[in-house]
Design a protein around this motif. Structure first.
Motif, PDB file in Angstrom:
ATOM      1  N   HIS A  68      54.274  15.639 -79.714  1.00 28.55           N
ATOM      2  CA  HIS A  68      55.555  16.315 -79.966  1.00 28.55           C
ATOM      3  C   HIS A  68      56.126  16.903 -78.673  1.00 28.55           C
ATOM      4  O   HIS A  68      57.334  16.898 -78.460  1.00 28.55           O
ATOM      5  CB  HIS A  68      55.373  17.428 -80.989  1.00 28.55           C
ATOM      6  CG  HIS A  68      55.372  16.940 -82.411  1.00 28.55           C
ATOM      7  ND1 HIS A  68      56.284  16.029 -82.893  1.00 28.55           N
ATOM      8  CD2 HIS A  68      54.565  17.238 -83.459  1.00 28.55           C
ATOM      9  CE1 HIS A  68      56.045  15.783 -84.174  1.00 28.55           C
ATOM     10  NE2 HIS A  68      55.006  16.508 -84.544  1.00 28.55           N
ATOM     11  N   TYR A  73      53.617   9.446 -93.490  1.00 30.05           N
ATOM     12  CA  TYR A  73      54.085  10.776 -93.085  1.00 30.05           C
ATOM     13  C   TYR A  73      55.161  10.695 -91.996  1.00 30.05           C
ATOM     14  O   TYR A  73      56.048  11.536 -91.910  1.00 30.05           O
ATOM     15  CB  TYR A  73      52.892  11.589 -92.583  1.00 30.05           C
ATOM     16  CG  TYR A  73      53.213  12.977 -92.102  1.00 30.05           C
ATOM     17  CD1 TYR A  73      53.555  13.988 -92.984  1.00 30.05           C
ATOM     18  CD2 TYR A  73      53.169  13.285 -90.747  1.00 30.05           C
ATOM     19  CE1 TYR A  73      53.835  15.264 -92.541  1.00 30.05           C
ATOM     20  CE2 TYR A  73      53.451  14.559 -90.291  1.00 30.05           C
ATOM     21  CZ  TYR A  73      53.787  15.546 -91.190  1.00 30.05           C
ATOM     22  OH  TYR A  73      54.066  16.802 -90.738  1.00 30.05           O
ATOM     23  N   GLU A 115      58.509  12.912 -86.402  1.00 27.60           N
ATOM     24  CA  GLU A 115      57.152  12.634 -86.880  1.00 27.60           C
ATOM     25  C   GLU A 115      56.767  11.175 -86.652  1.00 27.60           C
ATOM     26  O   GLU A 115      55.596  10.859 -86.451  1.00 27.60           O
ATOM     27  CB  GLU A 115      57.020  12.993 -88.363  1.00 27.60           C
ATOM     28  CG  GLU A 115      57.228  14.462 -88.665  1.00 27.60           C
ATOM     29  CD  GLU A 115      56.302  15.388 -87.872  1.00 27.60           C
ATOM     30  OE1 GLU A 115      55.210  14.932 -87.485  1.00 27.60           O
ATOM     31  OE2 GLU A 115      56.681  16.538 -87.623  1.00 27.60           O
ATOM     32  N   HIS A 165      48.644  14.163 -82.026  1.00 26.08           N
ATOM     33  CA  HIS A 165      49.888  14.363 -82.763  1.00 26.08           C
ATOM     34  C   HIS A 165      50.698  15.529 -82.182  1.00 26.08           C
ATOM     35  O   HIS A 165      51.880  15.381 -81.867  1.00 26.08           O
ATOM     36  CB  HIS A 165      49.555  14.628 -84.235  1.00 26.08           C
ATOM     37  CG  HIS A 165      50.744  14.749 -85.126  1.00 26.08           C
ATOM     38  ND1 HIS A 165      51.107  13.783 -86.025  1.00 26.08           N
ATOM     39  CD2 HIS A 165      51.668  15.740 -85.246  1.00 26.08           C
ATOM     40  CE1 HIS A 165      52.204  14.168 -86.661  1.00 26.08           C
ATOM     41  NE2 HIS A 165      52.561  15.366 -86.205  1.00 26.08           N
ATOM     42  N   PRO A 207      48.851  16.696 -90.113  1.00 22.92           N
ATOM     43  CA  PRO A 207      49.383  17.764 -89.277  1.00 22.92           C
ATOM     44  C   PRO A 207      50.901  17.755 -89.323  1.00 22.92           C
ATOM     45  O   PRO A 207      51.517  16.722 -89.491  1.00 22.92           O
ATOM     46  CB  PRO A 207      48.906  17.382 -87.874  1.00 22.92           C
ATOM     47  CG  PRO A 207      48.710  15.914 -87.935  1.00 22.92           C
ATOM     48  CD  PRO A 207      48.341  15.577 -89.344  1.00 22.92           C
ATOM     49  N   ARG A 208      51.479  18.901 -89.223  1.00 25.44           N
ATOM     50  CA  ARG A 208      52.936  18.986 -89.219  1.00 25.44           C
ATOM     51  C   ARG A 208      53.380  19.858 -88.054  1.00 25.44           C
ATOM     52  O   ARG A 208      52.598  20.582 -87.475  1.00 25.44           O
ATOM     53  CB  ARG A 208      53.445  19.594 -90.514  1.00 25.44           C
ATOM     54  CG  ARG A 208      53.099  18.749 -91.708  1.00 25.44           C
ATOM     55  CD  ARG A 208      53.618  19.387 -92.955  1.00 25.44           C
ATOM     56  NE  ARG A 208      53.123  18.664 -94.122  1.00 25.44           N
ATOM     57  CZ  ARG A 208      53.332  19.093 -95.355  1.00 25.44           C
ATOM     58  NH1 ARG A 208      54.002  20.186 -95.576  1.00 25.44           N
ATOM     59  NH2 ARG A 208      52.870  18.402 -96.352  1.00 25.44           N
ATOM     60  N   SER A 209      54.645  19.795 -87.764  1.00 28.24           N
ATOM     61  CA  SER A 209      55.188  20.586 -86.670  1.00 28.24           C
ATOM     62  C   SER A 209      56.395  21.356 -87.112  1.00 28.24           C
ATOM     63  O   SER A 209      57.251  20.840 -87.811  1.00 28.24           O
ATOM     64  CB  SER A 209      55.572  19.675 -85.512  1.00 28.24           C
ATOM     65  OG  SER A 209      54.432  19.101 -84.995  1.00 28.24           O
TER      66      SER A 209
HETATM   67 ZN   LIG Z   1      54.286  16.569 -86.488  1.00 30.69          ZN
END
Ligand SMILES: [Zn+2]
Length: 324
Positions: A200, A245, A252, A196, A318-320
């Motif tokens: 990005h 998500y 995303e 993931h 997970p996030r960014s």
């Molecule tokens: Zn992300």
């Protein structure tokens, strides 16, 4: 076995030297000999710095590939990395070389974590899984990887159930170690914080993420957007392999699609064939075909997708952070 190519090819060197000569000559026409000498000295300095950096990198790569791949590292990859296990022999060898090159060139720093070889290998395997089909790819936009001992919040306090990874536009990737290990431990749930976050960076143009993989031509980018617009309603209804998500942000969507492509290749090919084929062409990899070759088969669906995914609600994603 991958060789250790010079990061700057001979043609580029010839262009640099020729450019320096032409610039000196032009300045000499208008500013006389002293001006031309100053320009020539500056150009020589720049070329020398580039040559030094290129030679240093070439030597580091050659040293990294000088000995056989350590058997202990191979055992770690066999035990943990499903993508490594599905590869044909020649690609498995390239995977090992790419892992060593990445480990030689990209610093991995633990923040309250001891960075043991197993962790370094899982980080490298995450990135190399994505770039394996691009033999000259260097992850130029990646500067460092930080390993955290737990998930964290937006103030970087550990233990909060908020973030398990981040990709920053200046080239820093942060990964929570428990989330990274869980990602490899369960290889077919379409969740992988390593894939993931490195995905990005494939979308990073200077300091901007836009959700379109870098390198797509106009036709591929249009197709990507069409597919995304078609997929999002299914994702929001929980009727897609792709995690909901990814339905709220184009950036995303790309990362979630990459996770699903490598983790659930056979299901992606069956249920999202157009997206699978676009990603297979992009990555120059065909993981579903390799799963076919190792005898994996898909079971027929016995329940609707939404009910199969119900048990996964509330799972950490997970996030960014995109622009801070
Ligand atoms: Zn992300």
């Amino acid at each position: 076995m991958r060789t250790a190519p010079s990061p700057i090819p001979p043609l580029a060197w010839a262009g640099l030297i020729l450019g320096a000569g032409i610039a000196s000559g032009l300045v000499g026409l208008f500013a006389g000999l002293s001006g031309a000498l100053v320009v020539l000295a500056l150009a020589t300095l720049i070329v020398a710095i580039l040559a030094w950096r290129s030679a240093t990198r070439w030597l580091a790569r050659r040293a990294a590939l000088a000995t056989p791949f350590p058997e202990a590292w191979r055992s770690v990859l066999r035990q943990w990395c499903d993508h490594y296990n599905r590869l044909p022999d020649e690609l498995r060898s390239r995977f090992e070389d790419d892992v060593r090159i990445l480990l030689a060139e990209k610093p991995i720093t633990g923040v309250g974590v001891e960075v043991i070889d197993e962790l370094r290998l899982l980080v490298a395997a995450s990135a190399v899984t994505l770039s394996l089909g691009w033999p000259t790819y260097d992850w130029e936009q990646l500067n460092e990887i930080l390993l955290y001992p737990d998930d964290f919040d937006r103030d970087y306090e550990f233990g909060e159930d908020d973030l398990s990874g981040e990709a920053h536009p200046w080239g820093t990737v942060i990964l929570s170690v428990p989330a990274l290990c869980q990602s490899f431990r369960d290889p077919d749930d379409a969740y992988h914080v390593g894939f993931h976050e490195f995905a990005h960076l494939l979308d990073l143009e200077q300091t901007h993420f836009d959700g379109i993989p870098l390198g797509f031509d106009d036709a591929a980018a249009r197709r990507w957007v069409e597919i995304r617009e078609r997929e999002i309603p299914q994702m929001l209804r929980g009727e897609s392999l792709l995690d909901e998500y990814g339905a709220h942000d184009p950036v995303e969507f790309l990362a979630v699609a990459v996770e699903a492509f490598f983790e659930t290749a056979l299901s992606m090919r069956r249920d999202h064939r157009e997206l699978y084929e676009l990603l297979a062409a992009y990555f120059q990899q065909d993981p579903a075909a390799w799963d076919d070759a190792r005898g994996l088969t898909l079971k027929p669906r016995v329940r609707p997708l939404a009910s199969r995914r119900a048990g996964r609600t509330g799972r950490r994603r997970p996030r960014s952070r995109l622009s801070t």
